[in-house]
Design an enzyme around this catalytic site. Sequence first.
Site, PDB file in Angstrom:
ATOM      1  CG  ASP A 112      -7.188  -5.848   2.484  1.00 15.66           C
ATOM      2  OD1 ASP A 112      -8.174  -5.471   3.141  1.00 15.66           O
ATOM      3  OD2 ASP A 112      -7.189  -5.928   1.235  1.00 15.66           O
TER       4      ASP A 112
ATOM      5  CG  ASP B 247     -12.197  -9.034   3.769  1.00 14.04           C
ATOM      6  OD1 ASP B 247     -11.845  -8.176   4.603  1.00 14.04           O
ATOM      7  OD2 ASP B 247     -12.916  -8.759   2.781  1.00 14.04           O
TER       8      ASP B 247
ATOM      9  CG  ASP C 211       1.589 -20.262   0.935  1.00 12.74           C
ATOM     10  OD1 ASP C 211       2.254 -19.817   1.897  1.00 12.74           O
ATOM     11  OD2 ASP C 211       2.095 -21.003   0.069  1.00 12.74           O
TER      12      ASP C 211
ATOM     13  CE  LYS D 158       4.648 -17.357  -1.053  1.00 15.55           C
ATOM     14  NZ  LYS D 158       3.982 -18.681  -0.950  1.00 15.55           N
TER      15      LYS D 158
ATOM     16  CE1 TYR E  10      -3.109  -3.078   0.961  1.00 17.60           C
ATOM     17  CE2 TYR E  10      -4.534  -1.167   1.198  1.00 17.60           C
ATOM     18  CZ  TYR E  10      -4.376  -2.526   1.054  1.00 17.60           C
ATOM     19  OH  TYR E  10      -5.496  -3.337   1.014  1.00 17.60           O
TER      20      TYR E  10
HETATM   21  O1  48Y Z   1      -9.921  -1.815   5.546  1.00 23.60           O
HETATM   22  C1  48Y Z   1      -9.979  -2.697   4.684  1.00 23.60           C
HETATM   23  O2  48Y Z   1      -9.732  -3.881   4.917  1.00 23.60           O
HETATM   24  C2  48Y Z   1     -10.426  -2.333   3.311  1.00 23.60           C
HETATM   25  O3  48Y Z   1     -10.418  -3.456   2.468  1.00 23.60           O
HETATM   26  C3  48Y Z   1      -9.569  -1.213   2.750  1.00 23.60           C
HETATM   27  C4  48Y Z   1      -8.160  -1.686   2.528  1.00 23.60           C
HETATM   28  O4  48Y Z   1      -7.776  -2.078   1.417  1.00 23.60           O
HETATM   29  O5  48Y Z   1      -7.389  -1.658   3.490  1.00 23.60           O
HETATM   30  C5  48Y Z   1     -10.212  -0.660   1.525  1.00 23.60           C
HETATM   31  C6  48Y Z   1      -9.576   0.629   1.056  1.00 23.60           C
HETATM   32  C7  48Y Z   1     -10.506   1.490   0.241  1.00 23.60           C
HETATM   33  O6  48Y Z   1     -11.679   1.176   0.083  1.00 23.60           O
HETATM   34  O7  48Y Z   1     -10.082   2.522  -0.216  1.00 23.60           O
END
Ligand code: 48Y
Length: 327
Positions: A219, A223, A195, A164, A120
Amino acid sequence: MSGRYSEKVAVIRGDGIGPEVIDSALAVLEAAGAEIDQVDLEVGLGRWKRAGEALAEEDLGAIKECRCVLFGAITTPSDPKYKSVLLRMRKELDLYANIRPFNDGRIDLIIVRENTEGLYSGIEEVGDDQATTVRVITRHGCRRIAMKACQLAAERKRLTIVHKSNVLKSDRLFLQICRDVAECQGVEHDDMLVDAAAYNLVRNPEKFDVIVTTNLFGDILSDEAAGIAGSLGLCASANIGDKYALFEPIHGSAPDIAGKGIANPIGAIRSAAMMMDYLGRADLAGKIESAVQRSLAQGIKTPDLGGNSTTRGVTEEIIKAIKRGFA
Ligand code: 48Y
């Protein structure tokens, strides 16, 4: 706080379901007896469409006058002219630690994600035939995220460093520094390739306690962890720096369900609880979490969890639980 004065909190409702879930979180905070001095800021895609700017310099100034930010969700369009507001705030407020606890269903762990560098970095070049993104890993960035993760791991059991490094040389530095910091802090630790961590999160989530990892891996894994916990809608996060902090549900703005009144408010409510903890009111955070647990145990659930309750129904049930003193 102790009722003598209230903390100044910037509130950014944002886009999509952001306003709905933040209104729930504010109602729950009030029911729990939190005293905050709310500073409402209009930030996000809606503002961009209206005024050509998603996050103005004066908003950043106003945020810096507050103790922290409570944030709903913001839609990031794919228009290359639009700079992600969330990523800008993480960088400009130097919110380097993204702390994401998961403790529903089969999972009980915290992901500590480095929030300002890695893939990022924003250092990118896009040509017709080639596009490049630079992955930046610095000693300073690794040290401070490892320290944050070690503080959390010391209160729990073990730290797992996820990387990684068999492929990415930049992750050898990350791994080495995290190990050194964990050694120094006397924190029990191991490490795992990302992984393998993705696989083990699904197969054996109990293997994990605190995970520390780089920005993009964090990130993606968070999720995944939310999926194992049952829904993105349940999960909260804290973005913490040395000066500022921002609390947000980990879900996005979900434009497909915006305005329907069915968004799960629990991620935002738990984010508000994390904020109270940060503000020194762990008692209120505990009260709110117990009420959330109570409401889930009663089967009051929004559609993302397979239920048919509304945002309002869930919020009212949580408020009722707080008032009845289940907390
Ligand atoms: O906070 C998160 O996990 C989101 O997926 C953001 C990220 O990539 O960290 C999304 C960033 C965005 O929508 O500009």
